[in-house]
Write a protein that holds these residues in place. Structure first.
Motif, mmCIF file in Angstrom:
data_model
loop_
_atom_site.group_PDB
_atom_site.id
_atom_site.type_symbol
_atom_site.label_atom_id
_atom_site.label_comp_id
_atom_site.label_asym_id
_atom_site.label_seq_id
_atom_site.Cartn_x
_atom_site.Cartn_y
_atom_site.Cartn_z
ATOM 1 N N PHE A 164 0.830 -1.207 0.000
ATOM 2 C CA PHE A 164 0.000 0.000 0.000
ATOM 3 C C PHE A 164 0.864 1.256 0.000
ATOM 4 O O PHE A 164 0.593 2.216 -0.749
ATOM 5 C CB PHE A 164 -0.928 -0.013 1.221
ATOM 6 N N LYS A 168 0.645 3.948 -2.942
ATOM 7 C CA LYS A 168 0.151 5.298 -2.652
ATOM 8 C C LYS A 168 1.084 6.366 -3.207
ATOM 9 O O LYS A 168 0.629 7.422 -3.675
ATOM 10 C CB LYS A 168 -0.033 5.475 -1.146
ATOM 11 N N THR A 171 0.258 6.709 -6.910
ATOM 12 C CA THR A 171 -1.124 6.974 -7.284
ATOM 13 C C THR A 171 -1.430 8.470 -7.219
ATOM 14 O O THR A 171 -1.237 9.115 -6.189
ATOM 15 C CB THR A 171 -2.094 6.215 -6.347
ATOM 16 N N ALA A 174 -6.349 8.971 -5.170
ATOM 17 C CA ALA A 174 -6.563 7.814 -4.298
ATOM 18 C C ALA A 174 -7.931 7.173 -4.514
ATOM 19 O O ALA A 174 -8.064 5.952 -4.507
ATOM 20 C CB ALA A 174 -6.411 8.227 -2.836
ATOM 21 N N LEU A 192 -7.366 2.999 -1.201
ATOM 22 C CA LEU A 192 -7.177 3.292 -2.618
ATOM 23 C C LEU A 192 -8.280 2.598 -3.406
ATOM 24 O O LEU A 192 -8.530 1.402 -3.203
ATOM 25 C CB LEU A 192 -5.816 2.793 -3.107
ATOM 26 N N ILE A 213 -6.967 -1.811 -0.568
ATOM 27 C CA ILE A 213 -6.665 -1.480 -1.963
ATOM 28 C C ILE A 213 -7.710 -2.142 -2.838
ATOM 29 O O ILE A 213 -7.836 -3.377 -2.859
ATOM 30 C CB ILE A 213 -5.258 -1.952 -2.380
#
Length: 417
Positions: A164, A168, A171, A174, A192, A213
């Motif tokens: 994660f 993150k 990304t 989110a 996410l 996620i």
């Protein structure tokens, strides 16, 4: 630098999960072991070294990689059973150019081999063999190396959390999916959601104790609850009222309902109905019928013994559920005992406990199993794959036939006529 991700002799302890796929394609956390290795050791020059009968299919899956060939160059060998972390990056940056073996206890984590000594490396039916490995300099390092399926499950929650953090950073947005009014995202900074994902009313994504996620094009149906750390792969569906507990990873294109805790599903598998799956590793193309249940704790609260590749091992854990190979199926109301292992392409039915170890290509119910005809097995597998838009290749069919022949002796030993 040329990087080789290699299967070794100990891959046999990961059967039946690795009958139809290399060990580096097993999932732990949000990604496969191969993906983890390449995230810590980015390389344009990559070879994948598998057991010989997997070679053709592996090349189909990874056309840009060399498969079962070594370059005319110095190489880094990375064990396919490694859960990669910063340790690998560190030893490569500090490497002095000498041939060396990096070990975690008795397990080889990595090796640096010069071009002149590549003839010492030999690919066999059971994985890579290295001649005169004792002649190399040896160094102990701290790095997790998986030996048994339940160890992947035990590391899963921690790996979801680590993955994660990496995801993150990469990304930009989110929460990119469609979150309906009436859905509840607890501790949203720890969640996410990919593009095209749909989160329906009544859904609870509880990330207060670990990240969640949700990859792109996932559908979470009304009143489902997911507690982190948890991972839901691309295109999967979480059914109405499902309960997904911490430590669970669902691969791509799965259909999951009922209750699941601390378990891993490879891609394209179904558990669409009520029933409990806990502390289990479920392969690809598996279908668990309605009210299929797995025990994950003995009434005595003792450590669970597990049969792997026909041999019994003490897991050292109180919690071990079901290990099920690719293309296996259970009918309605099937109950699996603590630490059960079901091989590749088994068909199990009947409302009772089947034996704890079922060899690949078993067909039947408790006390009455016979051999699952290879032609029927392949045809059923072909139909299931076509339902997801995938055509079984000749290389894949060849692997299935190879495993059928490879496991004949197991069936003679274990099946009750």
């Amino acid at each position: 630098m040329h990087l080789c991700i290699v299967e070794d002799q100990t891959v046999k302890h990961l059967l039946p999960l690795t009958h139809l796929q290399p060990s580096f394609e097993l999932r732990c956390g949000c990604s496969t072991l191969r993906e983890k290795i390449l995230s810590f050791i980015p390389s344009k020059n990559v070879s994948l070294i598998t057991r010989a009968y997997l070679s053709e299919y592996t090349q189909e899956c990874f056309p840009s990689f060399q498969v079962n060939t070594f370059p005319n160059d110095d190489v880094w060998l990375i064990n396919s059973r490694v859960i990669a972390d910063e340790t690998l990056t560190r030893i490569m940056k500090k490497h002095d150019g000498k041939e060396r073996v990096f070990l975690n206890n008795d397990d080889v984590v990595a090796m640096f081999v010069k071009r002149k000594n590549l003839p010492l490396l030999r690919i066999t039916g059971s994985g890579l063999q290295v001649a005169r490995i004792q002649d190399f300099l040896q160094e102990q390092i701290g790095c997790n190396v998986i030996r048994f399926p339940w160890e992947l499950v035990q590391h899963n929650a921690e790996q979801i959390e680590k993955d994660f953090l990496l995801l993150k950073r990469k990304t930009k947005k989110a929460i990119a999916g469609n979150i309906y009014n009436g859905a509840h995202l607890l501790n949203q900074k720890n969640i996410l959601v990919g593009s095209g994902a749909v989160i329906k009313p009544g859904v609870v994504l509880d990330a207060e104790h670990g990240p969640i996620i949700i990859e792109k094009n996932v559908t979470i149906m009304p009143n489902a609850v997911i507690a982190g750390p948890a991972f839901i792969g691309e295109g999967s569906q979480i059914k109405i009222g499902a309960k997904i507990y911490p430590g669970t990873s669902i691969g791509r294109e799965c259909r999951i309902g009922g209750e699941v805790t601390r378990s891993i599903f490879q891609s394209y598998s179904n558990k669409a109905h009520d029933g409990f799956v806990g502390d289990s590793y479920i392969g690809s193309w598996v279908n668990l019928g309605a009210d299929t249940n797995t025990s994950n704790l003995k009434n005595t609260y003792g450590n669970v013994n597990v049969f792997i590749n026909g041999d019994e091992f003490n897991s050292g854990s109180q919690f071990v559920g079901l290990t099920m190979g690719d293309h296996s199926k259970s009918g309605i109301n099937v109950m699996f005992n603590t630490g059960s292992v079901v091989g590749t392409s088994c068909n199990i039915f009947g409302a009772d406990f089947p034996q704890k170890f079922l060899p690949s290509y078993s067909w039947g119910s408790s006390g009455s199993f016979t051999t699952f005809d290879i032609e029927k097995s392949i045809e059923i597998a072909r139909r299931m794959m076509s339902r997801r838009g995938i055509t079984m290749s000749k290389a894949y069919e060849s692997m299935m036939r190879h495993v059928f022949n490879q496991t004949k002796q197991e069936r003679k030993q274990w099946l009750k006529k």
